[in-house]
Design a protein around this motif. Structure first.
Motif, mmCIF file in Angstrom:
data_model
loop_
_atom_site.group_PDB
_atom_site.id
_atom_site.type_symbol
_atom_site.label_atom_id
_atom_site.label_comp_id
_atom_site.label_asym_id
_atom_site.label_seq_id
_atom_site.Cartn_x
_atom_site.Cartn_y
_atom_site.Cartn_z
ATOM 1 N N ASN A 187 -1.303 0.865 8.055
ATOM 2 C CA ASN A 187 -2.708 1.297 8.049
ATOM 3 C C ASN A 187 -3.309 1.181 6.645
ATOM 4 O O ASN A 187 -2.590 1.026 5.651
ATOM 5 C CB ASN A 187 -2.869 2.712 8.608
ATOM 6 C CG ASN A 187 -2.205 3.756 7.720
ATOM 7 O OD1 ASN A 187 -1.598 3.428 6.710
ATOM 8 N ND2 ASN A 187 -2.341 5.011 8.109
ATOM 9 N N SER A 188 -4.627 1.281 6.596
ATOM 10 C CA SER A 188 -5.359 1.074 5.341
ATOM 11 C C SER A 188 -5.217 2.237 4.376
ATOM 12 O O SER A 188 -5.504 2.092 3.187
ATOM 13 C CB SER A 188 -6.848 0.850 5.649
ATOM 14 O OG SER A 188 -7.035 -0.285 6.452
ATOM 15 N N ALA A 199 -3.182 -3.028 8.274
ATOM 16 C CA ALA A 199 -4.223 -2.549 7.352
ATOM 17 C C ALA A 199 -5.408 -3.506 7.386
ATOM 18 O O ALA A 199 -5.287 -4.665 6.992
ATOM 19 C CB ALA A 199 -3.668 -2.440 5.931
ATOM 20 N N THR A 200 -6.553 -3.019 7.835
ATOM 21 C CA THR A 200 -7.688 -3.916 8.104
ATOM 22 C C THR A 200 -8.870 -3.718 7.164
ATOM 23 O O THR A 200 -9.859 -4.447 7.261
ATOM 24 C CB THR A 200 -8.186 -3.692 9.550
ATOM 25 O OG1 THR A 200 -8.527 -2.312 9.721
ATOM 26 C CG2 THR A 200 -7.110 -4.086 10.549
ATOM 27 N N SER A 201 -8.828 -2.740 6.263
ATOM 28 C CA SER A 201 -9.971 -2.485 5.391
ATOM 29 C C SER A 201 -10.316 -3.724 4.563
ATOM 30 O O SER A 201 -9.431 -4.380 3.999
ATOM 31 C CB SER A 201 -9.680 -1.313 4.448
ATOM 32 O OG SER A 201 -10.745 -1.131 3.542
ATOM 33 N N ARG A 249 -2.403 -10.228 5.039
ATOM 34 C CA ARG A 249 -2.279 -9.525 6.322
ATOM 35 C C ARG A 249 -2.339 -10.513 7.481
ATOM 36 O O ARG A 249 -2.876 -11.619 7.363
ATOM 37 C CB ARG A 249 -3.368 -8.469 6.479
ATOM 38 C CG ARG A 249 -4.774 -8.958 6.257
ATOM 39 C CD ARG A 249 -5.747 -7.809 6.304
ATOM 40 N NE ARG A 249 -6.971 -8.078 5.543
ATOM 41 C CZ ARG A 249 -7.768 -7.140 5.065
ATOM 42 N NH1 ARG A 249 -7.499 -5.880 5.278
ATOM 43 N NH2 ARG A 249 -8.851 -7.457 4.379
ATOM 44 N N SER A 266 -9.688 -8.813 8.961
ATOM 45 C CA SER A 266 -10.343 -7.806 8.118
ATOM 46 C C SER A 266 -11.400 -7.058 8.925
ATOM 47 O O SER A 266 -12.005 -7.596 9.850
ATOM 48 C CB SER A 266 -10.994 -8.500 6.916
ATOM 49 O OG SER A 266 -11.987 -7.689 6.340
ATOM 50 N N GLU A 320 -9.400 6.079 4.196
ATOM 51 C CA GLU A 320 -9.817 4.772 3.679
ATOM 52 C C GLU A 320 -10.331 3.880 4.803
ATOM 53 O O GLU A 320 -11.367 3.227 4.685
ATOM 54 C CB GLU A 320 -8.640 4.096 2.970
ATOM 55 C CG GLU A 320 -8.949 2.714 2.413
ATOM 56 C CD GLU A 320 -9.961 2.767 1.300
ATOM 57 O OE1 GLU A 320 -10.738 1.801 1.171
ATOM 58 O OE2 GLU A 320 -10.012 3.772 0.573
ATOM 59 N N TYR A 321 -9.626 3.841 5.913
ATOM 60 C CA TYR A 321 -9.990 2.986 7.040
ATOM 61 C C TYR A 321 -11.350 3.375 7.611
ATOM 62 O O TYR A 321 -12.258 2.548 7.745
ATOM 63 C CB TYR A 321 -8.902 3.078 8.111
ATOM 64 C CG TYR A 321 -9.233 2.365 9.397
ATOM 65 C CD1 TYR A 321 -9.154 0.987 9.481
ATOM 66 C CD2 TYR A 321 -9.611 3.082 10.537
ATOM 67 C CE1 TYR A 321 -9.454 0.328 10.670
ATOM 68 C CE2 TYR A 321 -9.903 2.437 11.716
ATOM 69 C CZ TYR A 321 -9.828 1.058 11.785
ATOM 70 O OH TYR A 321 -10.124 0.412 12.956
#
Length: 851
Positions: free
Chosen positions: A155-156, A178-180, A194, A198, A226-227
């Motif tokens: 995760n972000s 983690a996509t942030s 990743r 995004s 953050e996410y």
């Protein structure tokens, strides 16, 4: 646990399990060599793994020392992904042509999804090769850490904690979850990559989804991490650019009790009257949020981000089928066909070879992240069959295969050997990072590669949650990669009427209406009509624009047009009526003329003017004919002749009447001299009077024609305030026009005054009476015409002028000629010299004797 799968996959799995259990397995031969060590495996090159194998059980608010946190609740999701890493590496090691002669090993650690937990395994992975020491140096170019790359985290929230540290070593950090979008910044996170898209693309997809259904009044809720924070920020910014208004933004607490905050968020959503809510959250905060949604029996459209789109934690909530419609985004993946059989084989071996023991409390969680995993058996295979696990497993699988192919290129491998041997040759993480940036891998029929920011060339599946009595079915309704493609017919809307719900602050304005924003949101507005002479150039305009010179518009127009001019067309009802009236008047002229011509030379005709009566009839006929200039499309020449001819022809007739009136004045006022001068008055005197009057009128007409503008000039000078209007010849200057008509009225008035008091000759024809009545009717009609004319519009002015001209014309004929015609037809015996002696010989009338 809720098992989300299609019926086809269920039957496939049952058949597969049956084959495995019965000994007729067609599994690959390398399955026989599967190690039961779940989290560590030796190799020539090691890869690190960070997975949420356990859930936090400690109370963070009571933590005062940097001691170990307790993460004693196993997360089957995180454990399944750790096993996906083991499966991927075992499969790669079984392929002799990928890294021939080289074995990849791994070390997997638990993150517990906590920054305080993840630092220990990261430091462990960064220690010097084959030791537990972390060197402090100024230059790490020749530093060989324990692992060459790290797969994770999921995760972000954890990337900012470890990403910069790992980036300092230029070690590849390949996240599968983690996509942030902030991690796309290569200056801050130079080694981050990743295998999931995004959030920037996820936000683009969400905005396109909202625009697809014309939803522009939404709320966005995120988890307070953050996410969620970055996702909410990006969505609000992009939504604003696309004219979508965010009515309310809220954050769900992650590290404290969220109940009160969630209640406040839902209150604000209800107050804003929003029908669509975007939820950018991790699974646990999303679960807390929807627990309260279900309690309140709220319904709407919920747009799910990838973090909780397929989450069991949310999908298994009691009453989840009452919340309305859920549209979700999930990473596009491919099924790993061997993964489930592999886990079945692994758990079977564990069940056969190991005797479950009580967990040893003395062993550090770093060395054994899952003590209870020794109890895993065939009965636990279902944990990897959950849809969320199947999708995320492909992201882990892809990350590891990218590392393997990058190593293949870095080590100079072919199908049989590699140019470099990691046992004797130094291979550094920064070299692998450069190779990863260029890698291109074909997996399950799909080509995968990273862009310059470390993001994949993958998009999203768009899914809908369809609820049954006990399960949630995730149905694919579209997909997104740079652009959204969706099949609206496949969506089942959970609304009362089954139709697409609305979510707008204000209804769309109609054609030719401009929006006047009220409040702080551009989506809340009043619709204002564009007035005449203005138009709405674009639906995005904030005010109506004035039409350019020479053009005009009607109410609520989107464009301006040049004006259309109409006129008294020959086929109009008004024109037909005027033509019929003109024909009737002309017929009376012809009839009177024929009758007078038949009786030419008789006393009556001589008294009426003789040849001058014929001139009078011709001029009146000319007046009728000149009226056709008022019909049809006007032009410059027509307009030059229209008013002058309409004024000049009556002047001829009235001047003839004036000459006869003068004769009557001479006979009645000057009886002694009338007989001596009557012949001169009737001859040259009448001619001079007629020519003089016509000459004056001709001068007035010429002056009018000279001063009046042409039709072209007149139209060019008009101020256009109309789209369609009647076009008539310009009647300018009004003074000249008034003088022309006034001169004719003056002639009629003088004739009337000359004959009004004249005595009636006893026993003789009363010619003064005919002149008095005819000129009186002429004067009355034209005097009445003046106020009526000024109050009419252009079309009615033309009709009125033609109508009054015809009425005054027929008035002269009826009043002056018809009495004489009656005498010629009904009483021809009176057409004698004796009956007209007064006017023929100039004998004054004898006053009646007093009794």
């Amino acid at each position: 646990k809720l098992i989300l799968k299609t019926m086809a996959k269920e039957w496939t799995l049952l058949l597969l399990c049956g084959l495995l259990g019965s000994g007729f397995s067609e599994n690959p031969s390398w399955f026989k060599n599967i190690s039961t060590s779940l989290f560590k495996s030796p190799g020539d090159i090691l890869i690190g793994g960070l997975f949420p194998i356990n859930k936090l059980t400690s109370d963070l608010s009571k933590r005062v020392k940097p001691d170990d946190l307790e993460c004693n609740s196993v997360s089957t999701y995180g454990l399944s992904l750790a096993l996906a890493m083991k499966f991927s590496l075992d499969e790669i090691n079984s392929k002799e042509n990928l890294l021939p002669g080289i074995t990849l090993g791994f070390e997997s650690y638990d993150t517990c999804m906590q920054p305080a937990v993840v630092m220990r395994p990261v430091l462990q992975l960064l220690t010097k090769e084959s030791t537990e020491e972390l060197d402090i140096a100024c230059n790490y170019t020749d530093y060989k850490p324990r692992v060459i790359a790290i797969i994770g985290p999921n995760n972000s929230e954890l990337v900012p904690v470890i990403g910069k540290l790992i980036g300092f070593f230029s070690m590849p950090l390949i996240s599968y979850g983690a996509t942030s979008d902030m991690f796309s910044d290569k200056e801050t996170f130079p080694s981050f990559m990743r295998t999931v898209p995004s959030d920037r693309w996820q936000v683009v997809a969400m905005v396109q989804l909202l625009k697809k259904f014309e939803w522009n009044w939404v709320s966005v809720v995120g988890s307070d991490d953050e996410y969620g924070q970055k996702g909410q920020e990006q969505f609000s910014s992009m939504a604003n650019e696309e004219s979508i208004c965010v009515a309310y933004q809220g954050l769900i607490p992650v590290y404290s009790d969220p109940e009160q905050a969630v209640k406040e968020i839902l209150n604000r959503i209800v107050d804003a009257k929003v029908g669509v809510v975007v939820v950018f959250s991790l699974p646990k905060p999303a679960r807390d949020f929807f627990i309260e949604v279900i309690k309140r029996n709220m319904t709407g459209v919920w747009v799910a981000s990838t973090a909780w789109a397929l989450s069991d934690d949310v999908a298994t909530l009691p009453g989840i089928n009452s919340i309305g419609t859920v549209l979700a985004f999930a990473d596009i993946t491919r099924p790993l066909h061997l993964f489930t059989p592999y886990i079945y084989e692994l758990f079977t071996k564990m069940e056969e070879m190991q005797i479950p023991q009580q967990p040893d409390a003395e062993i550090s969680p770093l060395d054994n992240p899952c003590p209870r995993c020794s109890y895993l058996s065939q009965a636990n295979v279902s944990m990897v069959q959950i849809k969320l696990v199947q999708r995320s497993a492909f992201s882990v699988y892809t990350a590891i295969y990218c590392v393997a192919h990058a190593l293949h290129n870095l080590l100079g491998c072919n199908a049989t050997h590699c140019a470099l041997n990691p046992r004797i040759d130094n291979v550094y993480p920064w070299q692998l990072l450069q190779s990863l940036q260029k890698v291109s891998v074909d997996l399950e029929g799909v080509n995968f590669k990273f862009d310059k920011e470390g993001n994949p060339n993958f998009g999203y599946d768009v899914m809908q949650w369809n609820f049954s009595d006990t399960t949630v079915q995730f149905d694919i309704i579209g997909f997104f990669y740079q652009n959204l493609k969706i099949n609206k017919n496949n969506i089942k809307w959970h609304t009362k009427n089954g139709k697409v719900p609305l979510s707008t602050c204000s209804s769309d304005c109609g054609i030719g209406q401009v929006r006047r924003v009220k409040g702080f949101h551009s989506c809340c507005f009043d619709c204002i009509d564009c007035k005449e002479g203005t138009f709405l150039n674009s639906s995005d305009d904030i005010q109506c624009k004035s039409c350019p010179a020479g053009q005009w518009s009607t109410l609520r127009s989107t464009s301006c047009v040049y004006p259309i001019y109409t006129y008294l067309d020959w086929s109009n009802y008004e024109s037909i009526g005027l033509i019929l009236g003109g024909i009737l008047v002309l017929a009376s002229h012809v009839w009177v003329g024929a009758l007078f011509f038949k009786h030419r030379g008789t006393p009556l005709v001589k008294t009426a003017g003789g040849p001058l009566s014929g001139l009078m009839l011709l001029s009146l006929a000319g007046t009728c004919l000149s009226l056709v200039l008022f019909l049809g499309q006007p032009g410059d020449i027509v307009c030059r002749l229209q008013e002058p001819l309409n004024a000049f022809f009556p002047t001829v007739a009235l001047s003839v009447i004036l000459t006869i009136s003068i004769q009557i004045v001479c006979i009645t006022e000057f009886p002694e001299k009338s007989s001596d001068h009557l012949e001169n008055i009737r001859g040259r005197g009448s001619l001079f009077v007629i020519l003089g009057c016509c000459g004056v009128q001709a001068g007035l007409c010429g002056w009018y024609a000279q001063e009046a503008p042409s039709l072209t000039q007149y139209v060019a000078s008009l101020e256009v305030t109309y789209v369609k209007t009647f076009l008539r010849c310009p009647v300018e200057p009004m003074l000249n026009f008034g003088l022309m008509l006034g001169f004719n009225v003056l002639l009629a008035l003088v004739s009337f005054m000359a004959t009004f008091m004249a005595l009636k000759p006893p026993g003789h024809y009363n010619l003064a009476r005919d002149i008095t009545i005819s000129t009186l009717s002429y004067c009355v009609l034209w005097v009445m015409f003046i106020p009526i004319y000024t109050s009419l519009n252009d079309k009615d002015k033309s009709i009125a002028q033609v109508g009054v001209s015809l009425l005054s014309n027929i008035g002269l004929v009826v009043a002056y000629f018809f009495p004489k015609c009656q005498l010629l037809v009904k009483h021809p015996e009176l057409n004698t010299d004796d009956h007209f002696r007064t006017f023929i010989e100039g004998v004054p009338p004898t006053p009646p004797e007093e009794s």
